[in-house]
Design an enzyme around this catalytic site. Structure first.
Site, PDB file in Angstrom:
ATOM      1  N   ASP A  25     -35.158  29.858  21.142  1.00 54.13           N
ATOM      2  CA  ASP A  25     -36.293  28.968  20.927  1.00 54.13           C
ATOM      3  C   ASP A  25     -36.804  29.240  19.495  1.00 54.13           C
ATOM      4  O   ASP A  25     -36.482  30.293  18.914  1.00 54.13           O
ATOM      5  CB  ASP A  25     -37.378  29.312  21.955  1.00 54.13           C
ATOM      6  CG  ASP A  25     -38.708  28.668  21.640  1.00 54.13           C
ATOM      7  OD1 ASP A  25     -38.732  27.462  21.366  1.00 54.13           O
ATOM      8  OD2 ASP A  25     -39.729  29.385  21.668  1.00 54.13           O
ATOM      9  N   ASP A  53     -40.445  28.013  17.967  1.00 54.55           N
ATOM     10  CA  ASP A  53     -41.889  28.290  17.867  1.00 54.55           C
ATOM     11  C   ASP A  53     -42.294  29.441  18.776  1.00 54.55           C
ATOM     12  O   ASP A  53     -42.082  29.403  19.997  1.00 54.55           O
ATOM     13  CB  ASP A  53     -42.691  27.038  18.236  1.00 54.55           C
ATOM     14  CG  ASP A  53     -42.542  25.968  17.175  1.00 54.55           C
ATOM     15  OD1 ASP A  53     -42.935  26.240  16.033  1.00 54.55           O
ATOM     16  OD2 ASP A  53     -42.012  24.892  17.489  1.00 54.55           O
TER      17      ASP A  53
HETATM   18  C1  XBP Z   1     -43.132  24.445  20.715  1.00 58.56           C
HETATM   19  C2  XBP Z   1     -43.900  23.229  20.736  1.00 58.56           C
HETATM   20  C3  XBP Z   1     -44.013  22.482  19.516  1.00 58.56           C
HETATM   21  C4  XBP Z   1     -44.913  23.007  18.448  1.00 58.56           C
HETATM   22  C5  XBP Z   1     -45.284  21.864  17.553  1.00 58.56           C
HETATM   23  O1  XBP Z   1     -42.613  24.706  22.020  1.00 58.56           O
HETATM   24  O2  XBP Z   1     -44.381  22.808  21.751  1.00 58.56           O
HETATM   25  O3  XBP Z   1     -44.531  21.246  19.898  1.00 58.56           O
HETATM   26  O4  XBP Z   1     -46.087  23.557  19.003  1.00 58.56           O
HETATM   27  O5  XBP Z   1     -44.163  21.219  17.022  1.00 58.56           O
HETATM   28  P1  XBP Z   1     -41.287  25.564  22.230  1.00 58.56           P
HETATM   29  P2  XBP Z   1     -44.080  19.621  16.995  1.00 58.56           P
HETATM   30  O6  XBP Z   1     -41.428  26.790  21.388  1.00 58.56           O
HETATM   31  O7  XBP Z   1     -41.300  25.899  23.680  1.00 58.56           O
HETATM   32  O8  XBP Z   1     -40.094  24.723  21.851  1.00 58.56           O
HETATM   33  O9  XBP Z   1     -45.422  19.108  16.578  1.00 58.56           O
HETATM   34  O10 XBP Z   1     -42.988  19.301  15.993  1.00 58.56           O
HETATM   35  O11 XBP Z   1     -43.724  19.153  18.389  1.00 58.56           O
HETATM   36 MG    MG Z   2     -41.735  28.705  21.998  1.00 60.42          MG
END
Ligand code: XBP
Ligand code: MG
Length: 244
Positions: free
Chosen positions: A8, A10
């Site tokens: 993953d 973020d």
């Molecule tokens: C990450 C997210 C992302 C970021 C924002 O979730 O939910 O939406 O917060 O990015 P994960 P965007 O780590 O579970 O993939 O605004 O580009 O969506």
């Molecule tokens: Mg994440």
């Protein structure tokens, strides 16, 4: 045999959510909205994966009973806000405001040297991944990852397993030959629903989540070696049976 590691982005590769939060607020201000998300609110909003989905969820909470904006106008507003937010986020990453978490680059390099395949499975937008990994790994970052699945290719956001199922399909591997790395309950659920043993490294925004079913829950990947992963992975294939 352990053949691939699936990351993953973020919260897992990097603590990105402070920068995402600041970018959302900057976008709201520059589009003339009086919305301002603080950390406590954002922690709750993170239960909805995906920036556009998060904005829509918030709008429905605050303005759900408004009838002067139709579905098309709302979708256009969300698209515009998200585009502006993405530009602010990319800028923050380019300025070096987001760094990889401890142990991440060492583990990636060790896995590459050992011939394991690497993949990314994230709900975030492709430009965000490129900005982060270009600044952390250099212009050739994409060579390190055989497969990258993101919001542009997997529209159904975690906890739906789509992004992981597509990653496995493109790797041509079954889940039994891979490990996933996540930081959130939604991410863990998505990976588990795709059949993946999952190592979780929570962060300040996700520390309170339920990580039942994780292979390991660790403060970070600092000091974690491929030998550790292989031994945890072997344990996941042959879980100890309860004493009779
Ligand atoms: C990450 C997210 C992302 C970021 C924002 O979730 O939910 O939406 O917060 O990015 P994960 P965007 O780590 O579970 O993939 O605004 O580009 O969506
Ligand atoms: Mg994440």
């Amino acid at each position: 045999m352990l053949d691939a590691l699936i990351f993953d982005v973020d919260g897992t590769l990097a603590d990105t959510e402070h920068a995402h939060l600041a970018a959302f607020n900057a976008a709201f201000a520059s589009e003339g909205l009086d919305w301002r998300w603080d950390e406590a609110l954002y922690t709750r909003l993170l239960e909805v994966s995906g920036g556009k989905e998060r904005i829509r969820h918030y709008w429905q909470q605050v303005h759900g009973n408004r009838h002067d904006i139709d579905g098309t106008e709302l979708s256009a507003l969300i698209e515009r806000l998200h585009e502006v937010k993405t530009a602010y986020y990319e800028d923050a990453v380019r300025q070096g405001q987001v760094r990889l978490r401890p142990g991440v680059i060492e583990l990636i390099e060790e896995a590459r040297r050992a011939g394991l395949r690497l993949a990314i499975a994230t709900t975030t937008s492709p430009v965000n991944i490129a900005a982060l990994l270009r600044s952390a790994m250099g212009p050739d970052w994409r060579m390190a990852f055989g497969v990258v699945e993101d919001a542009s290719t997997a529209p159904r956001k975690k906890p739906h397993p789509q992004v992981y199922l597509q990653t496995l399909q493109r790797l041509g591997l079954s889940a039994q030959h891979c490990l996933a790395f996540e930081d959130s309950a939604n991410g863990l659920q998505a990976a588990r629903a795709a059949g993946l043993a999952t190592v979780v490294t929570p962060n300040a925004f996700t520390a309170h989540h339920d990580f039942s079913g994780a292979l390991r829950v660790l403060p970070s990947l600092a000091g974690v070696t491929l030998a550790d992963l292989r031994s945890w992975y072997a344990g996941s294939l042959n879980p100890p049976t309860a004493a009779a």
